[in-house]
Design an enzyme around this catalytic site. Structure first.
Site, PDB file in Angstrom:
ATOM      1  N   LYS A   1       6.539  23.555 -13.128  1.00  0.00           N
ATOM      2  CA  LYS A   1       5.083  22.427 -13.327  1.00  0.00           C
ATOM      3  C   LYS A   1       5.010  22.193 -11.825  1.00  0.00           C
ATOM      4  O   LYS A   1       4.300  21.566 -11.506  1.00  0.00           O
ATOM      5  CB  LYS A   1       6.039  20.944 -13.888  1.00  0.00           C
TER       6      LYS A   1
ATOM      7  N   ASN B   1      -1.583  18.714 -20.051  1.00  0.00           N
ATOM      8  CA  ASN B   1      -2.114  17.857 -21.470  1.00  0.00           C
ATOM      9  C   ASN B   1      -1.642  18.532 -22.820  1.00  0.00           C
ATOM     10  O   ASN B   1      -2.594  18.385 -23.576  1.00  0.00           O
ATOM     11  CB  ASN B   1      -3.170  17.446 -21.305  1.00  0.00           C
TER      12      ASN B   1
ATOM     13  N   ARG C   1      -3.954  21.741 -13.495  1.00  0.00           N
ATOM     14  CA  ARG C   1      -2.805  20.231 -14.279  1.00  0.00           C
ATOM     15  C   ARG C   1      -3.244  19.763 -15.855  1.00  0.00           C
ATOM     16  O   ARG C   1      -2.129  19.715 -16.065  1.00  0.00           O
ATOM     17  CB  ARG C   1      -2.628  19.108 -12.868  1.00  0.00           C
TER      18      ARG C   1
ATOM     19  N   LYS D   1       2.440  11.743 -11.177  1.00  0.00           N
ATOM     20  CA  LYS D   1       1.613  10.946 -11.937  1.00  0.00           C
ATOM     21  C   LYS D   1       2.603   9.371 -12.147  1.00  0.00           C
ATOM     22  O   LYS D   1       3.730   9.665 -12.783  1.00  0.00           O
ATOM     23  CB  LYS D   1       1.417  11.590 -13.355  1.00  0.00           C
TER      24      LYS D   1
ATOM     25  N   HIS E   1      -1.335  11.228 -28.050  1.00  0.00           N
ATOM     26  CA  HIS E   1      -1.733  10.467 -27.256  1.00  0.00           C
ATOM     27  C   HIS E   1      -2.136   9.314 -28.725  1.00  0.00           C
ATOM     28  O   HIS E   1      -1.864   8.463 -28.443  1.00  0.00           O
ATOM     29  CB  HIS E   1      -2.606  10.254 -25.907  1.00  0.00           C
TER      30      HIS E   1
ATOM     31  N   HIS F   1      -1.447  16.691 -26.255  1.00  0.00           N
ATOM     32  CA  HIS F   1      -1.124  15.504 -25.907  1.00  0.00           C
ATOM     33  C   HIS F   1      -2.590  14.973 -26.176  1.00  0.00           C
ATOM     34  O   HIS F   1      -2.520  13.464 -26.647  1.00  0.00           O
ATOM     35  CB  HIS F   1      -1.374  15.375 -24.074  1.00  0.00           C
TER      36      HIS F   1
ATOM     37  N   GLU G   1      -5.817  17.204 -10.546  1.00  0.00           N
ATOM     38  CA  GLU G   1      -5.916  17.728 -11.832  1.00  0.00           C
ATOM     39  C   GLU G   1      -7.629  17.698 -12.514  1.00  0.00           C
ATOM     40  O   GLU G   1      -8.205  17.183 -12.680  1.00  0.00           O
ATOM     41  CB  GLU G   1      -5.888  16.295 -13.326  1.00  0.00           C
TER      42      GLU G   1
ATOM     43  N   ARG H   1       0.783  -1.580   0.250  1.00  0.00           N
ATOM     44  CA  ARG H   1       0.139  -0.100   0.083  1.00  0.00           C
ATOM     45  C   ARG H   1       0.748   1.107  -0.052  1.00  0.00           C
ATOM     46  O   ARG H   1       0.501   2.339   0.622  1.00  0.00           O
ATOM     47  CB  ARG H   1      -0.639  -0.052   1.112  1.00  0.00           C
TER      48      ARG H   1
ATOM     49  N   GLU I   1       8.587  18.562 -24.513  1.00  0.00           N
ATOM     50  CA  GLU I   1       7.596  19.288 -23.483  1.00  0.00           C
ATOM     51  C   GLU I   1       7.805  20.356 -22.643  1.00  0.00           C
ATOM     52  O   GLU I   1       7.483  21.392 -22.020  1.00  0.00           O
ATOM     53  CB  GLU I   1       8.077  18.206 -21.834  1.00  0.00           C
TER      54      GLU I   1
ATOM     55  N   HIS J   1       7.334   9.550 -27.395  1.00  0.00           N
ATOM     56  CA  HIS J   1       6.491  10.097 -26.505  1.00  0.00           C
ATOM     57  C   HIS J   1       6.105  12.339 -26.721  1.00  0.00           C
ATOM     58  O   HIS J   1       5.313  12.724 -27.014  1.00  0.00           O
ATOM     59  CB  HIS J   1       6.273  10.043 -25.563  1.00  0.00           C
TER      60      HIS J   1
HETATM   61  P1  NAD Z   1      11.949   6.567 -22.112  1.00  0.00           P
HETATM   62  O1  NAD Z   1      12.145   6.689 -20.783  1.00  0.00           O
HETATM   63  O2  NAD Z   1      12.509   5.059 -23.204  1.00  0.00           O
HETATM   64  O3  NAD Z   1      13.463   7.123 -22.617  1.00  0.00           O
HETATM   65  C1  NAD Z   1      14.118   7.520 -23.703  1.00  0.00           C
HETATM   66  C2  NAD Z   1      15.568   6.724 -24.202  1.00  0.00           C
HETATM   67  O4  NAD Z   1      16.470   6.958 -23.556  1.00  0.00           O
HETATM   68  C3  NAD Z   1      15.553   4.740 -23.856  1.00  0.00           C
HETATM   69  O5  NAD Z   1      15.595   3.916 -24.556  1.00  0.00           O
HETATM   70  C4  NAD Z   1      16.415   4.900 -22.592  1.00  0.00           C
HETATM   71  O6  NAD Z   1      17.057   4.562 -22.396  1.00  0.00           O
HETATM   72  C5  NAD Z   1      17.045   5.995 -22.929  1.00  0.00           C
HETATM   73  N1  NAD Z   1      18.030   6.774 -21.967  1.00  0.00           N
HETATM   74  C6  NAD Z   1      17.449   7.546 -20.701  1.00  0.00           C
HETATM   75  N2  NAD Z   1      18.255   7.902 -20.307  1.00  0.00           N
HETATM   76  C7  NAD Z   1      19.426   7.787 -21.007  1.00  0.00           C
HETATM   77  C8  NAD Z   1      20.671   8.674 -21.236  1.00  0.00           C
HETATM   78  N3  NAD Z   1      21.250   9.737 -20.045  1.00  0.00           N
HETATM   79  N4  NAD Z   1      21.294   8.205 -21.639  1.00  0.00           N
HETATM   80  C9  NAD Z   1      21.613   7.748 -23.070  1.00  0.00           C
HETATM   81  N5  NAD Z   1      20.569   7.106 -23.116  1.00  0.00           N
HETATM   82  C10 NAD Z   1      19.324   6.940 -22.385  1.00  0.00           C
HETATM   83  O7  NAD Z   1      11.473   7.724 -21.954  1.00  0.00           O
HETATM   84  P2  NAD Z   1      11.239   9.695 -22.000  1.00  0.00           P
HETATM   85  O8  NAD Z   1      10.652   9.718 -23.197  1.00  0.00           O
HETATM   86  O9  NAD Z   1      12.507   9.935 -20.542  1.00  0.00           O
HETATM   87  O10 NAD Z   1       9.770   9.689 -20.996  1.00  0.00           O
HETATM   88  C11 NAD Z   1       8.924   9.109 -22.175  1.00  0.00           C
HETATM   89  C12 NAD Z   1       7.444   8.404 -21.209  1.00  0.00           C
HETATM   90  O11 NAD Z   1       7.643   9.496 -20.068  1.00  0.00           O
HETATM   91  C13 NAD Z   1       5.749   8.122 -21.564  1.00  0.00           C
HETATM   92  O12 NAD Z   1       5.428   6.265 -21.006  1.00  0.00           O
HETATM   93  C14 NAD Z   1       5.184   8.710 -20.796  1.00  0.00           C
HETATM   94  O13 NAD Z   1       3.709   8.944 -21.264  1.00  0.00           O
HETATM   95  C15 NAD Z   1       5.908   9.409 -19.707  1.00  0.00           C
HETATM   96  N6  NAD Z   1       5.614  10.902 -19.742  1.00  0.00           N
HETATM   97  C16 NAD Z   1       5.080  10.812 -18.363  1.00  0.00           C
HETATM   98  C17 NAD Z   1       4.911  11.770 -17.375  1.00  0.00           C
HETATM   99  C18 NAD Z   1       4.148  12.087 -16.032  1.00  0.00           C
HETATM  100  O14 NAD Z   1       4.295  13.523 -15.908  1.00  0.00           O
HETATM  101  N7  NAD Z   1       4.760  10.638 -15.250  1.00  0.00           N
HETATM  102  C19 NAD Z   1       5.090  12.762 -18.549  1.00  0.00           C
HETATM  103  C20 NAD Z   1       5.851  12.853 -19.357  1.00  0.00           C
HETATM  104  C21 NAD Z   1       5.932  12.025 -19.759  1.00  0.00           C
HETATM  105  N1  GLY Z   2       2.516  15.528 -18.011  1.00  0.00           N
HETATM  106  C1  GLY Z   2       1.394  15.603 -17.049  1.00  0.00           C
HETATM  107  C2  GLY Z   2       0.817  15.557 -15.603  1.00  0.00           C
HETATM  108  O1  GLY Z   2       1.979  15.969 -14.856  1.00  0.00           O
HETATM  109  O2  GLY Z   2       0.370  16.016 -15.727  1.00  0.00           O
END
Ligand code: NAD
Ligand code: GLY
Length: 368
Positions: A230, A249, A245, A146, A256, A252, A240, A124, A188, A270
């Site tokens: 942020k 999006n 918040r 998130k 998406h 997005h 949200e 939990r 972003e 993404h």
């Molecule tokens: P990712 O985590 O897939 O990383 C991208 C690539 O870069 C991967 O292949 C990884 O292995 C590589 N990598 C990471 N750090 C590295 C480094 N320093 N040097 C070399 N390679 C490296 O992708 P991302 O773009 O970081 O994240 C995308 C995800 O984030 C999506 O799933 C999206 O939905 C999510 N997201 C979440 C939020 C949130 O608020 N939680 C906000 C925006 C996006």
């Molecule tokens: N990336 C959208 C949020 O964090 O709300």
């Protein structure tokens, strides 16, 4: 070594984001004051592990932590799955982590999102730390709590709001990040400017290319700016619920849909999908008479100059996009929710967008 700090004062928890070069090697000392137990488990992906895991584990051990063998997942969006979630949970339970223990996410948004989700449901809720290593994760996904995995029905449809104990951003990790990933994170950053800051847009017009070329000062400025932006939004509307918040999006709803159509197979990242979505949100806003043409043109020029992707790298039709958007945001009585703009820095939540207008707009762009 100096570093800067941004506080996130969410309703459920307050924590600091630390931003600076070389923080990975100081991670153990920095986490000592934040985590109540020395029992921790690092979750990362194969790519990040190659570059950073050895030194990171050493820094933790040197500071007196007793990390369990790390959980190393495959790199890429497909990892945000039920199967990999189960894998993390079974590892953590096998290690007999308790409520004082922590999962530490070392990696991009994929690792941060799935690790945060696992931490929020194991026993939990156990502690959780974000150590983001992509630009996208440093400016967005590691902040604000998130967490999510994807399901066959769509992206991020299963998750929780669960704040980390702290976020350690080592800007030096961006040196090994491929250019394509840097651009993905840039979308972003641009989003914050388009939401509410014409001044930041001007800064990006002047410094965007430098940033994308890896200039450390430009990167640090943009990361700090984005984290502050942020943090302010999360403070005002953590879960949200107030149409604040939801502004994050922007781009997005379209983005998406493209990601889902692409099947998360790496052809469209993404951030690339978000970049395409930002332009479409502005173009649609112009089409319905909200956004001045000059602002849309300025955005278009900026996307050209920075080389961000502007159309999906595979064929899409209006019908595909609409079907996915309905799954993502739910249309009610022919009305859809979108983030639209009255200009650069003037975005707002529109809860009553006419589905027929969206359909017409998409048909004009993508056909059938
Ligand atoms: P990712 O985590 O897939 O990383 C991208 C690539 O870069 C991967 O292949 C990884 O292995 C590589 N990598 C990471 N750090 C590295 C480094 N320093 N040097 C070399 N390679 C490296 O992708 P991302 O773009 O970081 O994240 C995308 C995800 O984030 C999506 O799933 C999206 O939905 C999510 N997201 C979440 C939020 C949130 O608020 N939680 C906000 C925006 C996006
Ligand atoms: N990336 C959208 C949020 O964090 O709300």
């Amino acid at each position: 070594m100096t570093h800067s700090t941004v506080n996130v004062a969410a309703s459920s928890a307050s924590y600091d984001i630390h931003i600076g070069e070389g923080l990975l090697s100081r991670a153990g000392d920095m986490l000592k004051g934040v985590l109540p137990s020395k029992k921790i488990c690092v979750v990362t992906d194969e790519q990040v592990a190659k570059h950073y895991l050895f030194d990171f584990m050493h820094a933790l051990e040197f500071a007196g932590f007793t990390p369990y063998p790390p959980v190393i997942l495959a790199a890429g969006e497909e990892t945000k799955s039920f199967q990999q979630l189960q894998h993390i949970i079974e590892k953590a339970l096998g290690y007999k982590l308790d409520r004082k223990s922590a999962l530490v996410a070392l990696g991009g948004g994929v690792i941060g999102d799935i690790t945060g989700f696992a931490a929020s449901i194991i026993l939990r809720g156990i502690h959780f730390v974000q150590v983001p290593t992509t630009l996208l994760a440093q400016v967005d996904s590691s902040v604000g709590g998130k967490t999510a995995i994807n399901s066959p029905q769509g992206k991020n449809l299963v998750g929780t709001f669960y704040q980390p104990k702290t976020v350690l951003i080592d800007t030096g990790t961006l040196r090994t990040l491929p250019e394509r990933e840097l651009k993905s994170g840039y979308a972003e950053i641009l989003k914050y400017a388009l939401i509410d800051s014409p001044e930041f847009f001007q800064w990006l017009e002047q410094n965007g290319q430098k940033l994308l070329a890896g200039d450390p000062a430009a990167l640090t400025y943009a990361i700090e700016y984005s984290c502050k932006a942020k943090a302010a939004i999360v403070k005002a509307d953590e879960k949200e619920q107030k149409d604040i918040r939801a502004l994050l999006n922007l781009g997005h709803t379209f983005g998406h849909a493209f990601e889902a159509i692409g099947g998360y197979d790496g052809r469209l990242l993404h951030g690339e999908a978000v970049g395409i979505g930002l332009k479409l949100a502005f173009d649609f806003s112009r089409e319905v008479g909200l956004c001045p043409a000059a602002d849309c043109d300025a955005l278009g020029k900026h996307l050209d100059k920075t080389g961000l992707m502007q159309t999906p790298p595979f064929k899409v039709t209006a019908n595909d996009v609409l079907a996915r958007m309905k799954g993502d945001k739910k249309a009610k009585d022919g009305k859809m929710t979108f983030i639209l703009a009255r200009g650069i820095g003037k975005s707002f939540v529109a809860n009553d967008v006419d589905e027929a207008k969206v359909t017409e707009f998409l048909r004009s762009r993508f056909g059938g």
